[in-house]
Design a protein around this motif. Structure first.
Motif, PDB file in Angstrom:
ATOM      1  N   GLU A  49      -5.006  -1.837  -3.046  1.00  0.00           N
ATOM      2  CA  GLU A  49      -4.367  -1.921  -1.789  1.00  0.00           C
ATOM      3  C   GLU A  49      -3.569  -3.252  -1.491  1.00  0.00           C
ATOM      4  OE1 GLU A  49      -7.643   0.961   0.527  1.00  0.00           O
ATOM      5  OE2 GLU A  49      -7.889  -1.353   0.540  1.00  0.00           O
ATOM      6  N   GLU A  50      -4.274  -4.503  -2.076  1.00  0.00           N
ATOM      7  CA  GLU A  50      -3.578  -5.634  -2.092  1.00  0.00           C
ATOM      8  C   GLU A  50      -2.444  -5.537  -2.532  1.00  0.00           C
ATOM      9  OE1 GLU A  50      -2.937  -9.364  -0.185  1.00  0.00           O
ATOM     10  OE2 GLU A  50      -4.492  -7.934   0.147  1.00  0.00           O
ATOM     11  N   GLN A  51      -2.094  -4.899  -3.676  1.00  0.00           N
ATOM     12  CA  GLN A  51      -1.100  -5.119  -4.560  1.00  0.00           C
ATOM     13  C   GLN A  51       0.043  -4.280  -3.874  1.00  0.00           C
ATOM     14  OE1 GLN A  51      -1.636  -3.753  -8.453  1.00  0.00           O
ATOM     15  NE2 GLN A  51       0.410  -3.718  -9.037  1.00  0.00           N
ATOM     16  N   PHE A  52      -0.089  -3.012  -3.445  1.00  0.00           N
ATOM     17  CA  PHE A  52       0.822  -2.215  -2.905  1.00  0.00           C
ATOM     18  C   PHE A  52       1.028  -2.055  -1.435  1.00  0.00           C
ATOM     19  CE2 PHE A  52      -0.200  -0.288  -7.020  1.00  0.00           C
ATOM     20  CZ  PHE A  52       0.967  -0.424  -7.684  1.00  0.00           C
ATOM     21  N   HIS A  53       0.141  -3.131  -0.597  1.00  0.00           N
ATOM     22  CA  HIS A  53       0.189  -3.221   0.655  1.00  0.00           C
ATOM     23  C   HIS A  53       0.293  -2.034   1.504  1.00  0.00           C
ATOM     24  CE1 HIS A  53       1.025  -7.562  -0.179  1.00  0.00           C
ATOM     25  NE2 HIS A  53       2.172  -7.094  -0.896  1.00  0.00           N
ATOM     26  N   ARG A  54      -0.919  -1.015   1.197  1.00  0.00           N
ATOM     27  CA  ARG A  54      -0.869   0.328   1.960  1.00  0.00           C
ATOM     28  C   ARG A  54      -2.434   0.669   1.808  1.00  0.00           C
ATOM     29  NH1 ARG A  54       3.228   1.707  -1.495  1.00  0.00           N
ATOM     30  NH2 ARG A  54       2.595   3.066  -3.158  1.00  0.00           N
ATOM     31  N   LEU A  55      -2.860   1.332   2.770  1.00  0.00           N
ATOM     32  CA  LEU A  55      -4.559   1.770   2.577  1.00  0.00           C
ATOM     33  C   LEU A  55      -4.551   3.237   1.803  1.00  0.00           C
ATOM     34  CD1 LEU A  55      -5.704   0.846   5.777  1.00  0.00           C
ATOM     35  CD2 LEU A  55      -6.352  -0.129   3.662  1.00  0.00           C
ATOM     36  N   PHE A  56      -3.283   4.051   1.934  1.00  0.00           N
ATOM     37  CA  PHE A  56      -3.525   5.402   1.421  1.00  0.00           C
ATOM     38  C   PHE A  56      -2.692   5.391   0.042  1.00  0.00           C
ATOM     39  CE2 PHE A  56      -3.446   5.571   5.877  1.00  0.00           C
ATOM     40  CZ  PHE A  56      -4.897   6.295   6.297  1.00  0.00           C
TER      41      PHE A  56
ATOM     42  N   SER B 126      -4.126 -10.327  -9.836  1.00  0.00           N
ATOM     43  CA  SER B 126      -4.579  -9.236  -9.038  1.00  0.00           C
ATOM     44  C   SER B 126      -6.094  -9.392  -8.754  1.00  0.00           C
ATOM     45  CB  SER B 126      -4.311  -8.020  -9.788  1.00  0.00           C
ATOM     46  OG  SER B 126      -5.281  -7.924 -10.914  1.00  0.00           O
ATOM     47  N   GLN B 127      -6.959 -10.092  -9.489  1.00  0.00           N
ATOM     48  CA  GLN B 127      -8.136 -10.308  -9.253  1.00  0.00           C
ATOM     49  C   GLN B 127      -8.519 -11.488  -8.365  1.00  0.00           C
ATOM     50  OE1 GLN B 127     -10.061  -7.679 -10.289  1.00  0.00           O
ATOM     51  NE2 GLN B 127      -7.912  -7.174 -10.600  1.00  0.00           N
ATOM     52  N   ILE B 128      -7.756 -12.645  -8.590  1.00  0.00           N
ATOM     53  CA  ILE B 128      -7.932 -13.900  -7.995  1.00  0.00           C
ATOM     54  C   ILE B 128      -7.620 -13.470  -6.539  1.00  0.00           C
ATOM     55  CG2 ILE B 128      -6.838 -16.351  -7.829  1.00  0.00           C
ATOM     56  CD1 ILE B 128      -8.571 -16.020 -10.039  1.00  0.00           C
ATOM     57  N   ARG B 129      -6.432 -12.958  -6.101  1.00  0.00           N
ATOM     58  CA  ARG B 129      -6.334 -12.777  -4.950  1.00  0.00           C
ATOM     59  C   ARG B 129      -7.222 -12.048  -3.925  1.00  0.00           C
ATOM     60  NH1 ARG B 129      -0.928  -9.513  -6.005  1.00  0.00           N
ATOM     61  NH2 ARG B 129      -1.607  -7.642  -6.673  1.00  0.00           N
ATOM     62  N   VAL B 130      -8.370 -11.419  -4.458  1.00  0.00           N
ATOM     63  CA  VAL B 130      -9.289 -10.724  -3.819  1.00  0.00           C
ATOM     64  C   VAL B 130     -10.757 -12.103  -3.872  1.00  0.00           C
ATOM     65  CG1 VAL B 130     -11.058  -8.861  -3.845  1.00  0.00           C
ATOM     66  CG2 VAL B 130      -8.679  -8.424  -4.540  1.00  0.00           C
ATOM     67  N   PRO B 131     -10.794 -12.533  -2.582  1.00  0.00           N
ATOM     68  CA  PRO B 131     -11.748 -13.706  -2.465  1.00  0.00           C
ATOM     69  C   PRO B 131     -13.197 -13.428  -3.305  1.00  0.00           C
ATOM     70  CG  PRO B 131     -10.713 -13.261  -0.244  1.00  0.00           C
ATOM     71  CD  PRO B 131     -10.382 -12.039  -1.345  1.00  0.00           C
ATOM     72  N   ILE B 132     -13.797 -12.381  -3.083  1.00  0.00           N
ATOM     73  CA  ILE B 132     -15.173 -12.331  -3.601  1.00  0.00           C
ATOM     74  C   ILE B 132     -14.936 -12.073  -5.163  1.00  0.00           C
ATOM     75  CG2 ILE B 132     -15.184  -9.594  -3.937  1.00  0.00           C
ATOM     76  CD1 ILE B 132     -18.077  -9.738  -2.917  1.00  0.00           C
TER      77      ILE B 132
END
Length: 475
Positions: A94-101, A294-300
């Protein structure tokens, strides 16, 4: 749409808070011994042929970057194999493509993106692209494939990519069906072609299902090939990534050392090894980890990844127990008969929070004998008769004939009042249970895997063992 994103970030924020609370709990409850002294992994040499098997793109760098780099620097050979492309991580996609669906294609494209990150990370460590293999099996699907989707006639379908076969043009086997049979064959072919003398694979006590299942697949391939086709003197070690009490402390602690989780170390203290890395290698490992954007930008996730930038790497040596034959006239229903038997599995304390509320009724060790083609299994369960727990036992057996492998899976359960076994096949004691598993007299089983889940009276699983392999006969 902005409100939806706010809700998403609140959920992620709460998850991060809970993550750090659990980290603090394990830090104070399971803090490693400060004076733990571990032997070192054998020094790599020019003759080293290292095979690293990773469940996802980044696990190889987190667990093994120092060893990978040093093998290549010494003039050895390295092959890195990825079971999945990590294409089932919804938050990152979702973070990569900037959409939820998200669409199935989005998940596939996220897999390609993680492959690209892998190539860059391993390039920094000196691994050429031709020595990197992507198998393309489904992220978060390996447990189901190992357990329930073995035959090619019934492949598993990924709920992320929507595919029941590898949709990647970069996969080792084009259109590989999502089945256990295919996974095992791929690993066997790679091992035979590369002829490694050192294998690094996920730890069996890793709490991520893909990691635990990767361990089972690697162990099955290793045990099959140990018949004689495989190069003798191959060393198999495991590395740990996901467990609530590891690494402690979490986060970016470059001056710290990795120590084994206390429950695992107390169970097998002599089998844990460390691989020291110097400051230059530590900096290079950090640089390689940062390629996984792609993993680093997810805080957890970034906190977890940075937790592995330490002054050493950890591995545990693997030993496969042999279940011995005992004469047919020995009464294995009698508990005294088992008094001198070594366990095939010692079950350490887990990290399930529910388990902390269940001090008794957990399996602490498992023993086994063969009597002809019958498998006898003893479970030591302190407090068994005082608890209303149910124990679900999965047994996977493999038989090898003319280089063809056949597999069977059996699932049995028991409690102090119920079971799906016949009355003649189970004996209950206050702190122990003995069961008998009969098999066909025409087919000799060569090795097995066993795993047990313990559920409380409400049906909630609060403890489980690893997938424990054992040889049933020398072959």
């Amino acid at each position: 749409m902005r409100h939806i994103y706010k809700i998403l970030y609140v959920i992620v924020g709460v998850s991060i808070i809970l993550y750090f609370i659990s980290s603090l709990y394990f830090y104070y409850q399971e803090k490693p011994e400060a004076n733990v002294l571990l032997q070192s992994l054998p020094v790599v040499q020019k003759q080293t042929r290292l095979l690293v098997i990773a469940p996802h793109c980044d696990d190889e760098t987190l667990g093994c970057a120092g060893v990978i780099h040093d093998v290549i620097a010494a003039g050895g050979q390295v092959m890195v194999v990825f079971m999945t492309n990590g294409d089932g991580f919804t938050v990152a996609t979702e973070e990569q493509f900037h959409r939820l669906f998200l669409t199935n294609e989005d998940y596939v494209n996220s897999g390609y993106a993680r492959q690209s990150e892998t190539l860059h990370a391993l390039h920094l460590l000196g691994v050429p692209e031709k020595q990197i293999i992507f198998l393309g099996f489904p992220d978060r699907g390996l447990r189901a494939i190992w357990s329930d989707y073995w035959n090619n006639s019934q492949p598993y379908q990924s709920r992320y990519t929507g595919s029941d076969h590898s949709p990647y043009t970069t996969s080792y086997q084009q259109n590989a069906p999502y089945t256990g049979e295919t996974v095992l064959n791929n690993l066997e072919q790679i091992m035979l072609a590369f002829q490694p003398n050192l294998i690094l694979a996920p730890h069996p006590a890793d709490e991520h299902p893909d990691h635990a299942s990767t361990w089972a697949f690697v162990a099955a391939a290793f045990m099959k090939l140990s018949k004689g086709e495989f190069v003798p003197g191959v060393n198999l070690y495991t590395y740990l990534i996901h467990r609530g009490d590891f690494p402690i402390p979490h986060g970016y602690k470059t001056d710290a050392l990795l120590s084994p989780p206390k429950p695992l170390y107390q169970t097998q203290p002599s089998s844990w090894l460390q691989y020291p890395i110097n400051s230059d290698m530590e900096a290079l490992k950090e640089q390689s980890i940062k390629e996984y954007v792609s993993q680093i930008r997810v805080p957890i996730m970034s906190s977890l990844l940075y937790s592995f930038i330490r002054k050493n790497e950890l591995f545990e040596e693997v030993h496969f127990p042999l279940i011995t034959q005992i004469p047919l006239d020995v009464d294995l229903r009698n508990l005294d008969t088992w008094s001198n038997q070594e366990p095939i599995l010692v079950n350490p304390r887990g990290v399930n929070p529910v388990g902390a509320l269940e001090p008794k009724g957990k399996i602490t060790s498992i023993y086994s004998y063969m009597q002809g083609n019958t498998i006898w299994i003893r479970f030591h369960i302190p407090g068994f008769s005082k608890k209303r727990n149910q124990y679900d036992v999965s047994i996977v057996t493999f038989s090898l004939s003319d280089h063809q492998m056949s597999r069977e899976k059996q699932t049995v359960y028991f409690s102090k009042a119920d079971t799906n076994l016949s009355p003649d096949d189970i004996v209950r004691y206050p702190d122990d249970v003995i069961i008998k598993i009969s098999s066909s007299p025409t087919q000799l089983k060569n090795f097995l895997f066993i795993r047990v889940e313990t559920k409380n009276q409400f049906g909630i699983m609060f403890n489980h063992t690893v997938w424990q392999p054992a040889f049933l006969s020398k072959f």
